[in-house]
Design an enzyme around this catalytic site. Structure first.
Site, mmCIF file in Angstrom:
data_model
loop_
_atom_site.group_PDB
_atom_site.id
_atom_site.type_symbol
_atom_site.label_atom_id
_atom_site.label_comp_id
_atom_site.label_asym_id
_atom_site.label_seq_id
_atom_site.Cartn_x
_atom_site.Cartn_y
_atom_site.Cartn_z
ATOM 1 N N ASP A 283 5.591 -15.528 36.152
ATOM 2 C CA ASP A 283 5.507 -14.124 36.517
ATOM 3 C C ASP A 283 6.020 -13.302 35.331
ATOM 4 O O ASP A 283 6.548 -13.836 34.359
ATOM 5 C CB ASP A 283 6.298 -13.838 37.812
ATOM 6 C CG ASP A 283 5.809 -12.561 38.505
ATOM 7 O OD1 ASP A 283 5.030 -11.801 37.880
ATOM 8 O OD2 ASP A 283 6.188 -12.313 39.660
HETATM 9 C C1 BGC Z 1 4.663 -9.277 39.972
HETATM 10 C C2 BGC Z 1 3.420 -10.126 40.058
HETATM 11 C C3 BGC Z 1 2.312 -9.452 39.309
HETATM 12 C C4 BGC Z 1 2.746 -9.281 37.860
HETATM 13 C C5 BGC Z 1 1.681 -8.688 36.960
HETATM 14 C C6 BGC Z 1 5.002 -8.905 38.536
HETATM 15 O O1 BGC Z 1 5.995 -7.954 38.484
HETATM 16 O O2 BGC Z 1 5.730 -9.968 40.568
HETATM 17 O O3 BGC Z 1 3.082 -10.345 41.386
HETATM 18 O O4 BGC Z 1 1.134 -10.175 39.402
HETATM 19 O O5 BGC Z 1 3.881 -8.427 37.846
HETATM 20 O O6 BGC Z 1 1.508 -7.357 37.172
#
Ligand code: BGC
Length: 747
Positions: A283
């Site tokens: 993530d």
């Molecule tokens: C979130 C993810 C997301 C990623 C990309 C993160 O802060 O937890 O779910 O896909 O950002 O935007």
């Protein structure tokens, strides 16, 4: 690159269908090996780099272009300008060392342009077709601008409505989440991943993110292995079963080890047990966040931990880019491990057809906001709406004069909910828009300008309007910004002065229909007696207003059922229906309410059960709950046999009658309880459900068939099996009522 396709076509033409898959796999792997053989360590590390950009960027940075040219980037997220997408892809496939195409990713969560209800709302439809069609529309629209990878579906079981990301979750039940998770993946990925309108799904967040202690986002999770396997894992298994191409790690630690550096999760479970052959992405910065977690000493150590856990592609942070080569030279990570990461990534690039056609398909018609897409979004909003209370007020008759009040009655942005970067609020049909275009006799006076508004200056106008009308439709809720990532709340009631205004309105004596648009269940214990009907629409998306208008006036039924227990107060959280019994289960007989306790009472004079003195032991509305405009009766539950062998199916029948005056739809739910287990078992578990339509006065027999396979669970020794013993069964309208029967499962 077309060469790859030609070989596959040739080989497949000459073989039988049964061998096709294996042969395709071998060809795929040989092709991957042939690319890998030519790559330097630097080129390989480049593939593991998911570079984040800003979707608002007005220019394409020269530095980024150069990095793509040098093969230092494997995928990009948030490149939202089609010219930039095309240019970067051209550089990758024409100028980078191995001409490997990029993947462009984006959070396409509940629609791209046409916005569907938030995922928790879609879960309230209990309808796999709704999940599938919403993600198909999202794929069609987003792939047209070059997006071939979405960071969805989010499959985190969520049991605490304080958690902001509950909005994005499938709710609290592993069975329902699995049905939906599978359908989302099928919708995103289409018939075949290499169809230009298909986008790779990303099952996230692996794993346990929804178990954040106290509902505070990113918080620690403590998940014993049986809980992990029985509750948190099944939706991921379902998504992988239908070929989810990628998996995202979670921000949280699980039992002391951050998910991004967790070998047990990423290797033992994901690769070895579930045989996942796509790629794992971290993530956003979750790799280097292992430093703050207190698990990694520094960036290099974070890279080492993530690599040894089997994380393939790093989102935004650069622990791999800066350190992997050195880690390999030092023998802390092997080049074979890096090869595996690259293979996993290339495999998905091949399956997406990017080696054959790297560019976005310009003939692919996005149909942003097309009639077909809007119709599906409206249908989804209708199917997601849950009727929680109705004291003979809904549906309204056509000529009712409505006072349309409340801060969400005309809030086009908020109605779309969280994670809607690309939705255009000018396309949103609000309740006010819909009332106008359906020529509803109404007067609109919001009373409050937004959900957190504390000012009472507009109350007078709203109250005067209410008095002049037959009924108040009060569209309440929370703004989109109050749920979603990092947007947890300790109090989950209506913010601002909404409750105060509702109480004032109730004094007018006019019936009040409370409509809630929110990213989570909202506690309404304070106002439930001030209103006559309650409709939960969640954040219903682009077509929410039209869906609501049709429901309120009875053109359609509210068809949703709660995918989550609805708490009386946040102090009751986490609450979930499939809890354990405890040694002292709560019960009516022993319960003593706080104000009934005599002053000076002897300490042990109270029933020593698992409950709260002040709010009891039940939620406000149970999981699975939802009323309809008609009334249903359940009769005659019947199980095929009292004793059933492991290899037999169990057939459960019941009759369902529509005893009301309108045609209607019910979601008939099947729950079981494994009474005694080698580890304690939940008081109830959802095992099946069916959507049944009945004409007024009609009766139908409903039949469920379950096998012992569905009664399996993972015990404290990670043995996954069904156990001999007594089972209770319920068929009914929600998790807290229904007809009960029992059977004995025999080895
Ligand atoms: C979130 C993810 C997301 C990623 C990309 C993160 O802060 O937890 O779910 O896909 O950002 O935007």
């Amino acid at each position: 690159m077309k060469f790859y396709l030609v070989i596959i076509a040739f080989v497949l033409m000459s073989c039988s269908q049964t061998k096709d898959a294996n042969i395709k796999h071998d060809v795929e792997e040989k092709y991957i090996d042939s690319i890998l053989a030519q790559m330097s360590i630097d080129d390989k590390i480049g593939q593991t780099n998911l570079r984040g950009t800003s979707s608002r960027a007005k220019t394409l940075s020269e530095a980024l272009k150069e990095d793509v040219r040098q093969g230092k980037v494997g995928a990009l997220l948030n490149v939202m300008n089609v010219e930039f997408v095309d240019e970067l892809q051209k550089i990758a496939v024409e100028e980078s060392p191995h001409k490997i195409p990029l993947i462009f990713g984006r959070d396409v969560i509940h629609g791209f342009k046409t916005i569907f209800p938030i995922p928790l709302g879609l879960a309230a439809s209990w309808d796999e077709n709704v999940a599938r069609s919403s993600s198909r529309v999202a794929a069609i629209e987003s792939s047209s601008v070059g997006i071939r990878w979405t960071f969805a579906p989010m499959l985190d079981i969520a049991r605490d409505s304080r958690w902001g990301r509950i909005a994005e979750s499938p709710g609290e039940d592993p069975y329902l989440a699995s049905v939906l998770g599978k359908a989302y993946v099928e919708g995103f990925q289409g018939d075949s991943l290499n169809n230009p309108t298909s986008i790779a799904a990303c099952a996230k967040h692996f794993i346990g993110y929804g178990a954040a202690i106290g509902g505070r986002d990113y918080n620690t999770t403590l998940i014993p292995e049986p809980l992990l396997r029985n509750v948190y894992l099944p939706p991921f298994e379902a998504a992988l079963d239908v070929g989810a191409a990628t998996v995202m790690t979670a921000f949280n630690e699980v039992n002391g080890i951050p998910a991004t550096g967790n070998q047990f999760l990423l290797k033992d479970i994901l690769r070895d047990e579930l045989k996942f052959d796509g790629f794992v992405v971290s993530d956003w910065d979750s790799t280097i966040e292992m430093i703050a977690h207190g698990y990694a000493r520094d960036e290099k150590h974070a890279g080492e931990l993530a690599a040894n856990a089997g994380m393939d592609m790093e989102m935004t942070s650069t622990a791999y880019q800066n350190n992997l080569k050195e880690l390999i030279a030092e023998g802390k990570v092997t080049e074979q491990q890096l090869d595996e990461f690259v293979k996993n990534i290339l495999r998905i690039k091949i399956r997406l057809g990017l080696f054959d056609e790297p560019y976005r398909d310009k003939t692919n018609e996005a149909n942003f906001y097309s009639k077909a897409h809007l119709d599906l979004a409206k249908e989804a909003a209708i199917k997601s709406t849950v009727l929680l209370k109705n004291k003979d007020v809904l549906p309204l008759s056509k000529n009712t004069k409505v006072a349309l009040i409340g801060p969400l009655a005309d809030a086009p942005l908020d109605q779309m909910g969280t994670w809607t970067f690309d939705g255009d609020k000018t396309h949103t049909v609000t309740p006010l828009d819909a009332f106008k275009s359906a020529n509803i006799n109404h007067v609109y006076k919001p009373g409050l300008t937004h959900s957190r508004d504390l000012s009472k200056t507009q109350f007078k106008k709203a109250l005067t309007t209410a008095k002049q009308c037959d009924v108040v439709v009060f569209v309440a809720g929370e703004e989109a910004i109050l749920s979603g990532e990092a947007h947890s709340r300790a109090h989950i009631n209506l913010p601002g002065a909404q409750e105060v205004l509702i109480k004032e309105l109730s004094k007018t004596g006019k019936p009040i229909v409370l409509v809630i648009m929110a990213g989570r269940p909202i506690t309404i214990t304070n106002i439930i007696n001030d209103v006559d009907a309650v409709l939960m629409t969640w954040h219903p998306g682009t077509m929410g207003g039209e869906a609501l208008q049709e429901i309120v006036f009875g053109l359609r039924e509210p068809e949703g059922r709660l995918p989550i227990s609805w708490p009386k107060t946040a102090g009751q959280l986490p609450y979930f229906y499939n809890h354990k019994n405890t040694g002292r289960p709560a019960n009516k007989e022993d319960y003593v309410a706080m104000y009934d306790i005599p002053v000076g009472a002897w300490q042990s004079s109270l029933g020593n059960d698992s409950h709260y003195l002040d709010i009891g032991y039940k939620p406000h509305f149970p999981f699975g709950y939802g009323l309809s405009y008609t009334e249903f009766r359940y009769d005659a539950i019947k199980i095929s046999k009292d004793t059933i062998n492991f290899n037999e199916d169990i057939i459960i029948n019941a009759t369902l009658s529509n005893i009301g005056k309108r045609d209607g739809k019910e979601i008939v739910q099947l729950y079981t309880q494994d009474v005694v287990g080698s580890i304690t078992r939940p008081v109830k578990e959802l095992k099946g459900f069916q959507h049944v339509s009945l004409k007024a006065g009609e009766t139908k027999e409903v039949t469920f068939k379950i096998s012992s396979e569905q009664l399996k669970f993972s015990n404290h020794k990670a043995v996954y099996a069904a156990e001999e013993g007594h089972f209770n069964v319920w068929v009914g309208p929600n998790s807290s009522s229904g007809l009960k029967d029992a059977f004995y499962l025999k080895k």
